[in-house]
Enzyme design. Structure first.
Site, PDB file in Angstrom:
ATOM      1  N   GLY A  33       0.866  -1.246  -0.022  1.00  0.00           N
ATOM      2  CA  GLY A  33      -0.375   0.411  -0.030  1.00  0.00           C
ATOM      3  C   GLY A  33       0.456   1.363  -0.168  1.00  0.00           C
ATOM      4  O   GLY A  33       2.120   1.282  -0.422  1.00  0.00           O
ATOM      5  N   ASN A  34      -0.179   2.557  -0.032  1.00  0.00           N
ATOM      6  CA  ASN A  34       1.229   3.615   0.835  1.00  0.00           C
ATOM      7  C   ASN A  34       0.311   5.228   1.351  1.00  0.00           C
ATOM      8  O   ASN A  34      -0.514   4.203   1.508  1.00  0.00           O
ATOM      9  CB  ASN A  34       0.477   4.363  -1.763  1.00  0.00           C
ATOM     10  CG  ASN A  34      -0.401   4.369  -1.504  1.00  0.00           C
ATOM     11  OD1 ASN A  34      -1.134   5.378  -1.512  1.00  0.00           O
ATOM     12  ND2 ASN A  34      -0.579   3.423  -3.034  1.00  0.00           N
ATOM     13  N   ARG A  35       0.816   5.854   1.799  1.00  0.00           N
ATOM     14  CA  ARG A  35       0.785   6.783   2.167  1.00  0.00           C
ATOM     15  C   ARG A  35      -0.423   7.642   2.387  1.00  0.00           C
ATOM     16  O   ARG A  35      -0.928   8.751   3.105  1.00  0.00           O
ATOM     17  CB  ARG A  35       1.364   7.172   3.155  1.00  0.00           C
ATOM     18  CG  ARG A  35       2.493   6.601   3.838  1.00  0.00           C
ATOM     19  CD  ARG A  35       3.817   7.016   4.433  1.00  0.00           C
ATOM     20  NE  ARG A  35       3.944   8.402   5.450  1.00  0.00           N
ATOM     21  CZ  ARG A  35       4.799   9.098   4.696  1.00  0.00           C
ATOM     22  NH1 ARG A  35       5.628   9.431   4.174  1.00  0.00           N
ATOM     23  NH2 ARG A  35       4.529  10.247   5.719  1.00  0.00           N
ATOM     24  N   SER A  36      -1.143   7.728   0.861  1.00  0.00           N
ATOM     25  CA  SER A  36      -2.476   8.380   0.776  1.00  0.00           C
ATOM     26  C   SER A  36      -3.877   8.546   1.539  1.00  0.00           C
ATOM     27  O   SER A  36      -4.090   7.344   1.647  1.00  0.00           O
ATOM     28  CB  SER A  36      -2.672   8.467  -0.944  1.00  0.00           C
ATOM     29  OG  SER A  36      -3.586   9.573  -1.510  1.00  0.00           O
TER      30      SER A  36
END
Ligand code: CTP
Ligand code: CA
Length: 231
Positions: A33-36
């Site tokens: 995943g990512n931090r958005s």
């Protein structure tokens, strides 16, 4: 709901906004995943609705408290992976006048998703994982755009100054989008914050807008640039 006193300059337009971050499963309990956070995309949706647009938000893993900031009347479609986002956005885009891809889409996904939880017992102490590239959703939309349809991409870059602008121009051209909204990010800036700072690059490489402030202020500057580019 119309914002009192604000120009209804998006009235009659159907807009689609993607926001949040996709998650690409590795096994039943894990993902890449990512931090958005989705905050900028939610601010874009609220601003567009205030300015009279009919808004669809394609949301990938946005927390309930962030989604709670949406105005009534914004249609929300929830997705998980990049491929699900591609389906949902492409579907909604077929009747949209403007598409803004503010989501952080995973560039790659695991080539294989394990049926059961991966364990250290079977994996050992060093792991290699094969990833395959996800389709570039916004480039696909731009390639298939109808006349009069405006396609907007976002880019988060860790470079700054002139290099940032050069990268932004190349990226806009590569994806053939009408506008590219670029912001500088790093370990400590850009994500999960309430403020943002962006530069908007247009078709001839010009800086068509620049904004810093709250995500709502940035959202309004992006819509100003969209309206200007459609004139
Ligand atoms: N995007 C997309 N589909 C992807 C990856 C990105 O539609 N598979 C969109 C994002 O939503 C964003 C824009 O493309 O609007 C730019 O994303 P970015 O990650 O900056 O671009 P990439 O082409 O993935 O380049 P990079 O190698 O710098 O990550
Ligand atoms: Ca990327």
């Amino acid at each position: 709901a119309a914002g009192s006193g604000r120009a209804q300059d998006l009235a009659g337009l159907r807009v689609v906004i993607s926001a949040g971050g996709t998650r690409e499963p590795l096994d039943p309990v894990r993902f890449l995943g990512n931090r958005s956070s989705g905050r900028q995309g939610v601010a874009l949706a609220v601003a567009a609705a205030d300015r009279g647009a009919e808004v669809t938000l394609v949301a990938a893993h946005i927390d309930g408290d962030v989604l709670g900031g949406l105005s009534d009347g914004v249609k929300v479609v929830s997705v998980g992976t990049a491929l699900e986002m591609q389906d949902a956005v492409t579907d909604a885009a077929s009747v949209a006048d403007v598409v803004v891809m503010a989501a952080a889409v995973a560039d790659y996904r695991p080539a294989e998703v394990a049926e059961s939880k991966l364990t250290k017992e079977t994996q050992g102490d060093r792991v290699t994982m094969e990833l395959v590239e996800n389709p570039d959703i916004v480039a696909g939309l731009a390639a298939g755009r109808r006349s009069g349809q405006t396609i907007v991409a976002f880019a988060a870059e860790t470079s700054s100054g002139d290099e940032l602008l050069q990268r932004a121009r190349r990226k806009r051209e590569r994806k053939d989008v009408d506008l590219l909204v670029v912001n500088e990010v790093g370990w400590t800036r850009g994500f999960e914050s309430t403020d943002n700072e962006v530069v908007v690059v247009g078709r001839s490489g010009e800086v068509s807008a620049q904004a810093s402030g709250s995500k709502r202020e940035v959202a309004d500057a992006v819509w100003d640039a969209v309206v200007a580019s459609r004139r």
